[in-house]
Design a protein around this motif. Structure first.
Motif, PDB file in Angstrom:
ATOM      1  N   LEU A 102       0.864  -1.202  -0.161  1.00  0.00           N
ATOM      2  CA  LEU A 102       0.058   0.106  -0.054  1.00  0.00           C
ATOM      3  C   LEU A 102       0.734   1.454  -0.162  1.00  0.00           C
ATOM      4  N   ARG A 103       0.711   2.122  -0.799  1.00  0.00           N
ATOM      5  CA  ARG A 103       1.643   3.422  -1.058  1.00  0.00           C
ATOM      6  C   ARG A 103       0.644   4.574  -1.068  1.00  0.00           C
ATOM      7  N   PHE A 104       1.008   5.543  -0.037  1.00  0.00           N
ATOM      8  CA  PHE A 104       0.316   6.810  -0.142  1.00  0.00           C
ATOM      9  C   PHE A 104       1.357   8.042  -0.136  1.00  0.00           C
ATOM     10  N   ASN A 105       1.065   8.780  -1.189  1.00  0.00           N
ATOM     11  CA  ASN A 105       1.886  10.026  -1.330  1.00  0.00           C
ATOM     12  C   ASN A 105       1.104  11.062  -0.877  1.00  0.00           C
ATOM     13  N   ASP A 106       1.010  11.970   0.038  1.00  0.00           N
ATOM     14  CA  ASP A 106       0.267  12.961   0.481  1.00  0.00           C
ATOM     15  C   ASP A 106      -1.219  12.842   0.258  1.00  0.00           C
ATOM     16  N   THR A 107      -1.807  11.554   0.776  1.00  0.00           N
ATOM     17  CA  THR A 107      -2.801  11.126   0.394  1.00  0.00           C
ATOM     18  C   THR A 107      -3.872  11.548   1.589  1.00  0.00           C
ATOM     19  N   PRO A 108      -5.083  12.069   1.049  1.00  0.00           N
ATOM     20  CA  PRO A 108      -6.275  12.654   2.114  1.00  0.00           C
ATOM     21  C   PRO A 108      -6.749  11.370   2.801  1.00  0.00           C
ATOM     22  N   LEU A 109      -6.738  11.446   4.264  1.00  0.00           N
ATOM     23  CA  LEU A 109      -7.251  10.627   5.076  1.00  0.00           C
ATOM     24  C   LEU A 109      -8.502   9.960   4.491  1.00  0.00           C
ATOM     25  N   GLU A 110      -9.260  10.455   4.007  1.00  0.00           N
ATOM     26  CA  GLU A 110     -10.523   9.854   3.463  1.00  0.00           C
ATOM     27  C   GLU A 110     -10.416   8.737   2.483  1.00  0.00           C
ATOM     28  N   LYS A 111      -9.186   9.004   1.478  1.00  0.00           N
ATOM     29  CA  LYS A 111      -8.727   7.873   0.390  1.00  0.00           C
ATOM     30  C   LYS A 111      -7.948   6.899   1.169  1.00  0.00           C
ATOM     31  N   ASP A 132      -8.319  17.439   7.288  1.00  0.00           N
ATOM     32  CA  ASP A 132      -7.315  17.778   6.712  1.00  0.00           C
ATOM     33  C   ASP A 132      -5.959  16.963   6.701  1.00  0.00           C
ATOM     34  N   SER A 133      -6.138  15.871   7.455  1.00  0.00           N
ATOM     35  CA  SER A 133      -5.144  15.024   7.565  1.00  0.00           C
ATOM     36  C   SER A 133      -4.875  14.536   6.240  1.00  0.00           C
ATOM     37  N   ARG A 134      -3.307  14.173   5.802  1.00  0.00           N
ATOM     38  CA  ARG A 134      -2.874  13.683   4.724  1.00  0.00           C
ATOM     39  C   ARG A 134      -1.832  12.584   5.112  1.00  0.00           C
ATOM     40  N   LEU A 135      -1.544  11.485   4.372  1.00  0.00           N
ATOM     41  CA  LEU A 135      -0.504  10.506   4.796  1.00  0.00           C
ATOM     42  C   LEU A 135       0.354  10.363   3.555  1.00  0.00           C
ATOM     43  N   THR A 136       1.614  10.179   3.906  1.00  0.00           N
ATOM     44  CA  THR A 136       2.714   9.948   2.992  1.00  0.00           C
ATOM     45  C   THR A 136       3.309   8.564   3.739  1.00  0.00           C
ATOM     46  N   ALA A 137       3.054   7.347   2.826  1.00  0.00           N
ATOM     47  CA  ALA A 137       3.696   6.158   3.734  1.00  0.00           C
ATOM     48  C   ALA A 137       3.672   4.968   2.801  1.00  0.00           C
ATOM     49  N   THR A 138       4.468   3.971   2.881  1.00  0.00           N
ATOM     50  CA  THR A 138       4.363   2.871   2.385  1.00  0.00           C
ATOM     51  C   THR A 138       4.417   1.627   3.102  1.00  0.00           C
ATOM     52  N   PHE A 139       3.399   0.710   2.914  1.00  0.00           N
ATOM     53  CA  PHE A 139       3.351  -0.568   3.892  1.00  0.00           C
ATOM     54  C   PHE A 139       3.367  -1.827   2.882  1.00  0.00           C
ATOM     55  N   ASN A 140       4.491  -2.549   3.355  1.00  0.00           N
ATOM     56  CA  ASN A 140       4.762  -3.658   2.552  1.00  0.00           C
ATOM     57  C   ASN A 140       4.476  -4.939   3.463  1.00  0.00           C
ATOM     58  N   ASP A 141       3.091  -5.367   2.763  1.00  0.00           N
ATOM     59  CA  ASP A 141       2.724  -6.817   3.363  1.00  0.00           C
ATOM     60  C   ASP A 141       2.538  -6.756   4.915  1.00  0.00           C
ATOM     61  N   LEU A 142       2.064  -5.820   5.669  1.00  0.00           N
ATOM     62  CA  LEU A 142       1.654  -5.696   7.060  1.00  0.00           C
ATOM     63  C   LEU A 142       0.565  -6.141   7.639  1.00  0.00           C
ATOM     64  N   PRO A 143       0.111  -6.616   8.696  1.00  0.00           N
ATOM     65  CA  PRO A 143      -1.147  -6.809   9.417  1.00  0.00           C
ATOM     66  C   PRO A 143      -1.722  -5.483   9.356  1.00  0.00           C
ATOM     67  N   ILE A 151      -0.036   4.602  11.364  1.00  0.00           N
ATOM     68  CA  ILE A 151      -1.105   5.862  10.994  1.00  0.00           C
ATOM     69  C   ILE A 151      -1.578   6.711  11.986  1.00  0.00           C
ATOM     70  N   ASN A 152      -1.932   6.009  13.227  1.00  0.00           N
ATOM     71  CA  ASN A 152      -2.609   6.646  14.326  1.00  0.00           C
ATOM     72  C   ASN A 152      -1.423   7.688  14.827  1.00  0.00           C
ATOM     73  N   GLN A 153      -0.200   7.001  15.159  1.00  0.00           N
ATOM     74  CA  GLN A 153       0.648   7.712  15.704  1.00  0.00           C
ATOM     75  C   GLN A 153       1.315   8.753  14.886  1.00  0.00           C
ATOM     76  N   THR A 154       1.505   8.639  13.411  1.00  0.00           N
ATOM     77  CA  THR A 154       2.064   9.529  12.686  1.00  0.00           C
ATOM     78  C   THR A 154       1.011  10.727  12.702  1.00  0.00           C
ATOM     79  N   LEU A 155      -0.476  10.433  12.346  1.00  0.00           N
ATOM     80  CA  LEU A 155      -1.413  11.481  12.389  1.00  0.00           C
ATOM     81  C   LEU A 155      -1.934  12.164  13.453  1.00  0.00           C
ATOM     82  N   ASP A 156      -1.621  11.391  14.501  1.00  0.00           N
ATOM     83  CA  ASP A 156      -2.443  11.855  15.985  1.00  0.00           C
ATOM     84  C   ASP A 156      -3.930  11.683  15.666  1.00  0.00           C
ATOM     85  N   ILE A 157      -4.294  10.576  15.328  1.00  0.00           N
ATOM     86  CA  ILE A 157      -5.877  10.243  15.091  1.00  0.00           C
ATOM     87  C   ILE A 157      -6.035   8.839  15.421  1.00  0.00           C
ATOM     88  N   ARG A 158      -7.176   8.455  15.647  1.00  0.00           N
ATOM     89  CA  ARG A 158      -7.620   7.075  16.086  1.00  0.00           C
ATOM     90  C   ARG A 158      -8.666   6.299  15.026  1.00  0.00           C
TER      91      ARG A 158
END
Length: 165
Positions: A102-111, A132-143, A151-158
């Protein structure tokens, strides 16, 4: 060589002009010109994502000129619009079920949530208002629990998976 399908399928086809390969869905037809590609059919739309090579995407009942798609291109047909649209915005997660990435590049949280829902076949709920939260991250075959923790720690969400009652 003809395949009729519903749902989502990935094909890798060698070019053979003597025996063309076609995928028929309820509304559309994809004719292969030597390629690897994904067809995703839902009740009201069909989407084609080309990884390598070239395909012709058409509406057989109307016989208009086909839309030719090459590597990296995507197009969709919906019952609402009644035409094939070439998609301008790349979705790096269309093949995540196959790549396990899964790859996200400044992706809106809704997406992000929509992609997680589809990949993990769950319903994710955001318990914190964060429009207004957006995420940039790559996840390789993670649970899922590890992905949500990051995601929760990076964006301070739940974000949590919905629990059935």
């Amino acid at each position: 060589r003809v395949v009729e399908m519903t749902g989502k399928a990935f094909f890798q086809v060698k070019r053979n002009e003597a025996r063309p390969f076609s995928v028929h869905t309820a509304m559309t037809e994809v004719t292969v010109l030597g390629t690897s590609f994904q067809v995703s059919e839902q009740p009201d739309m069909t989407e084609v994502d080309v990884v390598t090579g070239k395909v012709a995407f058409l509406l057989p009942e109307r016989k208009p000129e086909p839309v030719i798609l090459t590597a990296g291109m995507s197009a969709s047909y919906s019952n609402e619009k009644k035409e094939i649209d070439i998609l301008k915005e790349e979705n790096p997660n269309n093949l995540s079920w196959k790549t396990k990435q899964l790859r996200f590049n400044d992706t809106p949280l809704e997406k992000v949530i929509r992609d997680l829902n589809e990949y993990y076949q769950v319903e994710i709920i955001n318990k914190v208002d964060s429009p207004d939260s957006r995420l940039t991250a790559t996840f390789n075959d993670l649970p899922l629990d590890e992905v949500l923790m990051v995601i929760n720690q990076t964006l301070d969400i739940r974000l949590v998976p919905r629990k059935d009652k």
